[in-house]
Design an enzyme around this catalytic site. Sequence first.
Site, PDB file in Angstrom:
ATOM      1  N   ASN A  11       0.853  -1.190   0.000  1.00  0.00           N
ATOM      2  CA  ASN A  11       0.000   0.000   0.000  1.00  0.00           C
ATOM      3  C   ASN A  11       0.896   1.250   0.000  1.00  0.00           C
ATOM      4  OD1 ASN A  11      -1.420   2.260   1.110  1.00  0.00           O
ATOM      5  ND2 ASN A  11      -3.051   0.892   1.759  1.00  0.00           N
ATOM      6  N   ASP A  13      -0.105   4.478   0.010  1.00  0.00           N
ATOM      7  CA  ASP A  13      -0.790   5.702   0.464  1.00  0.00           C
ATOM      8  C   ASP A  13       0.145   6.700   1.135  1.00  0.00           C
ATOM      9  OD1 ASP A  13      -3.144   4.510  -0.320  1.00  0.00           O
ATOM     10  OD2 ASP A  13      -3.912   4.168   1.707  1.00  0.00           O
ATOM     11  N   HIS A  14       1.035   6.143   1.998  1.00  0.00           N
ATOM     12  CA  HIS A  14       1.794   7.082   2.835  1.00  0.00           C
ATOM     13  C   HIS A  14       2.997   7.714   2.136  1.00  0.00           C
ATOM     14  CE1 HIS A  14      -1.086   6.673   5.827  1.00  0.00           C
ATOM     15  NE2 HIS A  14      -0.892   5.379   5.993  1.00  0.00           N
ATOM     16  N   ARG A  22       3.991  18.703   1.755  1.00  0.00           N
ATOM     17  CA  ARG A  22       4.646  19.873   1.171  1.00  0.00           C
ATOM     18  C   ARG A  22       3.997  20.348  -0.120  1.00  0.00           C
ATOM     19  NH1 ARG A  22      10.057  21.329   2.600  1.00  0.00           N
ATOM     20  NH2 ARG A  22       9.952  21.361   4.846  1.00  0.00           N
ATOM     21  N   HIS A  47      -5.568   3.745  -1.563  1.00  0.00           N
ATOM     22  CA  HIS A  47      -6.890   4.101  -1.039  1.00  0.00           C
ATOM     23  C   HIS A  47      -7.218   5.536  -1.441  1.00  0.00           C
ATOM     24  CE1 HIS A  47      -9.546   4.358   2.889  1.00  0.00           C
ATOM     25  NE2 HIS A  47     -10.220   4.687   1.799  1.00  0.00           N
ATOM     26  N   ARG A  49      -9.369   8.252  -0.726  1.00  0.00           N
ATOM     27  CA  ARG A  49     -10.332   8.664   0.309  1.00  0.00           C
ATOM     28  C   ARG A  49     -11.163   9.832  -0.190  1.00  0.00           C
ATOM     29  NH1 ARG A  49      -8.820   6.598   5.743  1.00  0.00           N
ATOM     30  NH2 ARG A  49     -10.502   7.950   6.428  1.00  0.00           N
ATOM     31  N   ARG A  53      -6.823  12.841   1.157  1.00  0.00           N
ATOM     32  CA  ARG A  53      -5.720  13.271   2.043  1.00  0.00           C
ATOM     33  C   ARG A  53      -4.374  12.685   1.629  1.00  0.00           C
ATOM     34  NH1 ARG A  53      -7.275  10.144   7.594  1.00  0.00           N
ATOM     35  NH2 ARG A  53      -9.267  11.111   7.152  1.00  0.00           N
ATOM     36  N   HIS A  54      -4.390  11.538   0.958  1.00  0.00           N
ATOM     37  CA  HIS A  54      -3.102  11.043   0.450  1.00  0.00           C
ATOM     38  C   HIS A  54      -3.190  10.782  -1.061  1.00  0.00           C
ATOM     39  CE1 HIS A  54      -5.111   7.372   1.738  1.00  0.00           C
ATOM     40  NE2 HIS A  54      -4.799   7.519   3.013  1.00  0.00           N
ATOM     41  N   GLU A  74      -8.623   0.684  -3.057  1.00  0.00           N
ATOM     42  CA  GLU A  74      -9.406   0.713  -1.811  1.00  0.00           C
ATOM     43  C   GLU A  74     -10.306   1.921  -1.825  1.00  0.00           C
ATOM     44  OE1 GLU A  74      -7.699   0.878   2.080  1.00  0.00           O
ATOM     45  OE2 GLU A  74      -6.304  -0.678   1.495  1.00  0.00           O
ATOM     46  N   THR A 105      -8.191   3.580   8.576  1.00  0.00           N
ATOM     47  CA  THR A 105      -9.428   2.795   8.573  1.00  0.00           C
ATOM     48  C   THR A 105      -9.518   2.041   9.899  1.00  0.00           C
ATOM     49  OG1 THR A 105      -9.062   2.568   6.209  1.00  0.00           O
ATOM     50  CG2 THR A 105     -10.792   1.209   7.158  1.00  0.00           C
ATOM     51  N   GLU A 155     -11.220  -9.261   3.164  1.00  0.00           N
ATOM     52  CA  GLU A 155      -9.930  -8.937   3.777  1.00  0.00           C
ATOM     53  C   GLU A 155     -10.197  -8.769   5.267  1.00  0.00           C
ATOM     54  OE1 GLU A 155      -7.236  -6.350   1.767  1.00  0.00           O
ATOM     55  OE2 GLU A 155      -6.435  -5.559   3.648  1.00  0.00           O
ATOM     56  N   HIS A 198      -3.753  -4.537   7.824  1.00  0.00           N
ATOM     57  CA  HIS A 198      -3.825  -3.395   8.728  1.00  0.00           C
ATOM     58  C   HIS A 198      -2.927  -3.599   9.935  1.00  0.00           C
ATOM     59  CE1 HIS A 198      -5.203   0.286  10.572  1.00  0.00           C
ATOM     60  NE2 HIS A 198      -5.779   0.557   9.416  1.00  0.00           N
ATOM     61  N   GLY A 199      -1.917  -2.742  10.004  1.00  0.00           N
ATOM     62  CA  GLY A 199      -1.025  -2.733  11.165  1.00  0.00           C
ATOM     63  C   GLY A 199       0.054  -3.803  11.138  1.00  0.00           C
TER      64      GLY A 199
HETATM   65  N1  PXP Z   1      -5.903  -3.183   4.019  1.00  0.00           N
HETATM   66  C1  PXP Z   1      -6.865  -2.240   4.092  1.00  0.00           C
HETATM   67  C2  PXP Z   1      -8.221  -2.587   3.589  1.00  0.00           C
HETATM   68  C3  PXP Z   1      -6.587  -0.942   4.601  1.00  0.00           C
HETATM   69  O1  PXP Z   1      -7.558  -0.016   4.679  1.00  0.00           O
HETATM   70  C4  PXP Z   1      -5.274  -0.651   4.987  1.00  0.00           C
HETATM   71  C5  PXP Z   1      -4.933   0.736   5.455  1.00  0.00           C
HETATM   72  O2  PXP Z   1      -5.121   1.640   4.443  1.00  0.00           O
HETATM   73  C6  PXP Z   1      -4.304  -1.642   4.866  1.00  0.00           C
HETATM   74  C7  PXP Z   1      -4.641  -2.906   4.404  1.00  0.00           C
HETATM   75  C8  PXP Z   1      -2.876  -1.403   5.225  1.00  0.00           C
HETATM   76  O3  PXP Z   1      -2.765  -1.086   6.572  1.00  0.00           O
HETATM   77  P1  PXP Z   1      -1.373  -0.547   7.119  1.00  0.00           P
HETATM   78  O4  PXP Z   1      -1.114   0.740   6.413  1.00  0.00           O
HETATM   79  O5  PXP Z   1      -1.618  -0.392   8.575  1.00  0.00           O
HETATM   80  O6  PXP Z   1      -0.352  -1.593   6.787  1.00  0.00           O
END
Ligand code: PXP
Length: 252
Positions: A11, A13-14, A22, A47, A49, A53-54, A74, A105, A155, A198-199
């Site tokens: 993922n 996103d970050h 910036r 994702h 959103r 935001r990202h 996502e 999320t 998931e 997630h996490g």
């Molecule tokens: N899966 C889904 C459906 C999510 O919403 C996210 C977070 O955007 C992730 C996986 C990845 O989670 P993490 O960024 O905590 O690894």
Amino acid sequence: MSAPFLRLGVNVDHVATIRNARGGRHPDPVRAAKLAIAAGCDGITAHLREDRRHIRDDDMARLKAEISKPLNFEMAATDEMVKIALATKPHAVCLVPEKRTERTTEGGLDAAGQKAQLKPAVHALKAAGIRVSLFIGAQQAQIEAAAELGSPVIEIHTGAWCDALTEGKAAEAKIEWELIKSGAQFAKSLGLEVHAGHGLDFASAETIASLPQIAELNIGHFLIGEAVFEGLDQTVKLMRAAMDRGRKKATS
Ligand code: PXP
């Protein structure tokens, strides 16, 4: 029989979160996606959103156009997002709950309580040939609802388990782990493909890779954070190695 290959979805996103701090174009999530693919991941997740935001619309379009591995889009099950997904035609869509005020999320979709709202989105996306997945907790009622909605994939939200692990709450982590384990078995018995995310970090990904029912892990925050220290290429390779170690312990 050995467990099937476990796919790694990265993922990005970050990477966009840092860029947006910036403004401008750097760092580019599409460049990160290409690097992660070159390092051996099996797909890219992003994702879009509601508040952008990202990831932004243009990132999603560029990911679809430029990456060589499947794109997992996502999104919330809103009319706006369904329209964008149908135009983008990603390999997969993962429907997630979305609150404007949340940092990430925070929980799974209430598939059992929101069947009527989710049904049109699931059907429209499936009709377009997009593989649909619902991001849910591992409770039996949620898994049954996903199956009834005709979602071929779920998931499992691993956030509560990962939080309990990192906070050293062993008893809570054990309860969450048992829930994930039985949920994965139950979903598979209903014919669903099971993903998780997630996490997750190296240790939790290695542990969850031992569940043979799980076909894909989607991981973002930890990988992008760790890449600051190790580089994205090395981080993806280390994650792949952790998942392979875990999968060797899987007994199906
Ligand atoms: N899966 C889904 C459906 C999510 O919403 C996210 C977070 O955007 C992730 C996986 C990845 O989670 P993490 O960024 O905590 O690894």
